[in-house]
Design a protein around this motif. Structure first.
Motif, mmCIF file in Angstrom:
data_model
loop_
_atom_site.group_PDB
_atom_site.id
_atom_site.type_symbol
_atom_site.label_atom_id
_atom_site.label_comp_id
_atom_site.label_asym_id
_atom_site.label_seq_id
_atom_site.Cartn_x
_atom_site.Cartn_y
_atom_site.Cartn_z
ATOM 1 N N THR A 198 27.838 -19.482 -29.943
ATOM 2 C CA THR A 198 28.434 -19.020 -28.713
ATOM 3 C C THR A 198 28.982 -19.934 -27.794
ATOM 4 O OG1 THR A 198 26.697 -17.268 -28.913
ATOM 5 C CG2 THR A 198 27.768 -17.611 -26.686
ATOM 6 N N GLU A 199 28.423 -21.067 -27.569
ATOM 7 C CA GLU A 199 28.692 -22.268 -26.661
ATOM 8 C C GLU A 199 30.005 -22.980 -27.330
ATOM 9 O OE1 GLU A 199 28.423 -24.560 -23.059
ATOM 10 O OE2 GLU A 199 27.820 -22.831 -23.748
ATOM 11 N N HIS A 200 30.076 -23.032 -28.625
ATOM 12 C CA HIS A 200 31.187 -23.709 -29.171
ATOM 13 C C HIS A 200 32.493 -22.733 -28.740
ATOM 14 C CE1 HIS A 200 33.833 -25.534 -32.226
ATOM 15 N NE2 HIS A 200 34.191 -24.214 -32.558
ATOM 16 N N LYS A 201 32.423 -21.275 -28.981
ATOM 17 C CA LYS A 201 33.498 -20.700 -28.820
ATOM 18 C C LYS A 201 33.938 -20.567 -27.348
ATOM 19 C CE LYS A 201 32.793 -17.582 -32.721
ATOM 20 N NZ LYS A 201 32.383 -16.037 -33.122
ATOM 21 N N ARG A 202 32.830 -20.682 -26.286
ATOM 22 C CA ARG A 202 33.261 -20.850 -25.071
ATOM 23 C C ARG A 202 33.813 -21.986 -24.713
ATOM 24 N NH1 ARG A 202 31.543 -22.619 -20.235
ATOM 25 N NH2 ARG A 202 30.125 -24.102 -21.279
ATOM 26 N N LEU A 203 33.317 -23.064 -25.108
ATOM 27 C CA LEU A 203 34.298 -24.226 -24.905
ATOM 28 C C LEU A 203 35.724 -24.448 -25.389
ATOM 29 C CD1 LEU A 203 31.360 -27.015 -25.492
ATOM 30 C CD2 LEU A 203 32.202 -26.209 -23.388
ATOM 31 N N LYS A 204 35.944 -23.613 -26.473
ATOM 32 C CA LYS A 204 37.117 -23.688 -27.087
ATOM 33 C C LYS A 204 37.991 -22.413 -26.655
ATOM 34 C CE LYS A 204 38.087 -25.452 -31.058
ATOM 35 N NZ LYS A 204 38.415 -25.622 -32.326
ATOM 36 N N ASN A 205 37.478 -21.828 -25.770
ATOM 37 C CA ASN A 205 38.223 -20.585 -25.228
ATOM 38 C C ASN A 205 38.492 -19.481 -26.171
ATOM 39 O OD1 ASN A 205 38.295 -21.419 -22.400
ATOM 40 N ND2 ASN A 205 40.054 -22.912 -23.075
ATOM 41 N N LEU A 206 37.419 -19.445 -27.203
ATOM 42 C CA LEU A 206 37.476 -18.418 -28.280
ATOM 43 C C LEU A 206 36.728 -17.229 -27.687
ATOM 44 C CD1 LEU A 206 37.218 -20.717 -31.445
ATOM 45 C CD2 LEU A 206 39.479 -19.627 -30.479
ATOM 46 N N ARG A 207 37.152 -16.071 -28.341
ATOM 47 C CA ARG A 207 36.404 -14.747 -27.846
ATOM 48 C C ARG A 207 35.278 -14.893 -28.493
ATOM 49 N NH1 ARG A 207 39.224 -8.820 -28.327
ATOM 50 N NH2 ARG A 207 37.346 -8.639 -26.769
ATOM 51 N N TYR A 208 34.028 -14.547 -27.684
ATOM 52 C CA TYR A 208 32.695 -14.546 -28.138
ATOM 53 C C TYR A 208 31.825 -13.540 -27.570
ATOM 54 C CZ TYR A 208 31.474 -16.751 -23.734
ATOM 55 O OH TYR A 208 31.360 -17.160 -22.339
ATOM 56 N N LYS A 209 30.826 -13.005 -28.121
ATOM 57 C CA LYS A 209 29.603 -11.958 -27.608
ATOM 58 C C LYS A 209 28.850 -12.714 -26.679
ATOM 59 C CE LYS A 209 27.068 -8.222 -29.000
ATOM 60 N NZ LYS A 209 26.253 -7.321 -30.263
ATOM 61 N N GLN A 210 28.895 -12.189 -25.273
ATOM 62 C CA GLN A 210 27.933 -12.661 -24.477
ATOM 63 C C GLN A 210 26.429 -12.370 -25.031
ATOM 64 O OE1 GLN A 210 28.932 -14.300 -21.769
ATOM 65 N NE2 GLN A 210 26.812 -14.924 -21.323
ATOM 66 N N PRO A 211 25.673 -13.576 -25.008
ATOM 67 C CA PRO A 211 24.087 -13.280 -25.316
ATOM 68 C C PRO A 211 23.249 -12.914 -24.278
ATOM 69 C CG PRO A 211 24.767 -15.734 -24.728
ATOM 70 C CD PRO A 211 26.176 -15.119 -24.577
ATOM 71 N N LYS A 212 22.401 -12.041 -24.817
ATOM 72 C CA LYS A 212 21.499 -11.616 -23.717
ATOM 73 C C LYS A 212 20.394 -12.439 -23.359
ATOM 74 C CE LYS A 212 22.420 -6.826 -25.342
ATOM 75 N NZ LYS A 212 21.875 -5.615 -25.849
#
Length: 517
Positions: free
Chosen positions: A215-229
């Motif tokens: 999740t953090e990898h995708k966020r850092l690369k501006n890729l779409r990701y599912k927000q963790p709960k």
């Protein structure tokens, strides 16, 4: 006559520059309906607007707010462009337009298809419209499902998010390409496991080196990701490693259709049997070579613990770590079962780690339940009711004040919109000025309506708790002679349990039980 205007748009509108903006279609609906109301000298109570929602979505915020206001008779008429803008479900047509609205003395009018509950002989036309809309929803759902199934069978990737290690090909829709930064980590995970490292140990290695989780990898690369709960979302966890090691997408096979919708009327999904999954080989470049994959699958099978169908831990998904809020995992040692927090083992200083024998937790729950039963049955019924409801009543009153404040402010903005429109009609302000000012008013009004609705949901939850007091004696007396817990009991009695770590001085483990009653 006070009129409530309702507008809805289901498709994404390319004319919108910002997600918070009204689409052009919504603006057109509002303008048409405002003019229609003004021509009949109806006073506009409020304008309810749902942008980017389907007619079968029962969780539309403005739609639900309108229904709540209708129940409280805050207006006399509901005005829509068409009946399908209000709902496409025949069930809701019958429930609200033909049953509850008349009881609440609410008239329903839709302009384009001439639906009007005040006109005799108009009901059959509305029912036919509702039936056609219902067929439309069902046919559309089946068509979409058929198209997606066909795409999956052809090996196209269908989904909002690409699996960690891959990203969506910008030049070919439905195709995955390797994300090399993440792929290196995937290869290392498979290699470490093949060398004998456990899943928790691998997670700790990655966390100690500061490698961001998927999740953090995708966020850092501006890729779409599912927000963790959950909390600690940057950490690698046991289950992330476990899922990765058995996912065939890493050897170039597209595996989809693991879940399917229950009905076109709900967004809920259900798991699909593995034999019905759609698998297409060789759809994209593999990250893991076949030899390493086969070695890892053999190790996974060897390490898999035997599982008896129908058995599940009595505290499964009920026990949480008091320090990091993660669900505790079951483990076995010397024929005894324990619950422990895995966060402690996957990273340094991530969590001090909760730990408790299952038997000890069971005894603590039974002891606390007996204490509650004794105290409850010793109290006078009236005293029980007052004790249980006193704190909830205070919270309810506070929410009631907040709701009234939000609704008053929203009503002021609604009046401001109406005044703006009158100024535009009189030529005091231009069309562009009206759109500019009214957009700001709409945005703030809808924000206030949203927070008011959230407060109402909290109020309703409190009401349910207060009403549940009537059933507490029956629930408690059912377990008056309890000596042993089972899974059915924990599901019925317990919401969740916070577990801490044993105090070295007192030898006690802190336990916080959140009951369902």
């Amino acid at each position: 006559m006070k009129v409530a205007i309702y507008c809805r748009l289901s498709e994404e509108d390319k004319n919108k520059q910002l997600e918070t903006d009204d689409s052009e279609s919504i603006q057109n609906q509002k303008s048409m309906l405002i003019q229609y109301a003004m021509d009949r000298q109806w006073n506009i109570y409020n304008i309810y607007s749902d942008d980017d929602y389907t007619g079968s979505d029962r969780n539309r915020p403005a739609f639900n707010q309108l229904l709540d206001d209708a129940k409280n008779h805050k207006f006399d008429i509901v005005l829509c462009k068409t009946q399908s803008r209000f709902t496409r479900e025949l069930e809701l047509v019958e429930k609200y337009i033909h049953t509850l609205f008349p009881l609440w003395r609410i008239r329903f009018v839709s302009v384009v298809d001439n639906a009007d509950t005040e006109v005799k002989g108009n009901k059959k036309a509305r029912q036919i419209n509702g039936l056609i809309n219902e067929w439309y929803l069902e046919d559309m759902s089946e068509n979409i499902k058929s198209v997606l199934t066909n795409k999956r069978k052809n090996g196209a990737h269908i989904g909002s998010f690409a699996l960690y290690g891959y990203q969506k090909d910008p030049n070919q829709k439905g195709h995955l390409i390797i994300d090399e930064d993440a792929a290196k980590v995937v290869r290392e995970v498979f290699t470490l496991f093949s060398q004998g490292y456990g899943k928790t140990a691998i997670a700790r290695i990655l966390n100690d080196r500061g490698i961001p989780n998927p999740t953090e990898h995708k966020r850092l690369k501006n890729l779409r990701y599912k927000q963790p709960k959950t909390q600690n979302s940057t950490l690698w966890k046991y289950f992330a490693i476990s899922d990765m090691l058995t996912n065939e997408i890493y050897i170039g096979n597209m595996v989809q259709g693991k879940y399917g919708s229950i009905s076109y009327k709900t967004k809920e999904n259900k798991p699909i049997p593995k034999e019905q999954w759609i698998k297409v080989k060789g759809t994209h470049s593999p990250i893991i070579d076949r030899e390493l994959w086969d070695n890892v699958q053999e190790l996974v099978r060897e390490k898999a613990k035997p599982f008896i169908i129908g058995t599940i831990g009595i505290f499964a998904k009920k026990a949480r770590c008091m320090y990091c809020d993660y669900v505790m995992r079951s483990t076995k040692s010397h024929d005894r079962y324990y619950l422990k927090c895995e966060t402690k083992h996957v990273a340094k200083d991530a969590c001090i780690g909760a730990f408790i024998p299952v038997e000890e937790l069971e005894n603590a729950v039974i002891s606390e339940l007996r204490k509650i039963i004794t105290e409850y049955l010793d109290k006078d019924e009236l005293e029980q009711q007052v004790s249980f409801n006193n704190n909830l009543s205070e919270k309810r009153e506070k929410l009631k004040v907040e709701i009234a404040t939000f609704e008053k402010k929203a009503s002021e903005y609604a009046k401001g919109i109406k005044d703006l429109y009158l100024d535009k009609v009189k030529g005091i302000i231009s069309e562009s000025e009206f759109l500019q000012f009214s957009k700001e008013f709409y945005t703030e009004k809808e924000r206030l309506e949203k927070v008011a609705m959230e407060a109402k949901e909290k109020q309703e939850a409190i009401d349910r708790k207060m009403q549940s007091a009537d059933n507490r004696r029956q629930i408690i007396e059912e377990y008056i002679d309890i000596t042993k817990l089972n899974r059915e009991m924990t599901v019925k009695l317990i919401d969740f349990i916070y577990v801490g770590r044993r105090n070295p001085e007192t030898k006690q483990i802190p336990i916080e039980i959140h009951w369902n009653f």
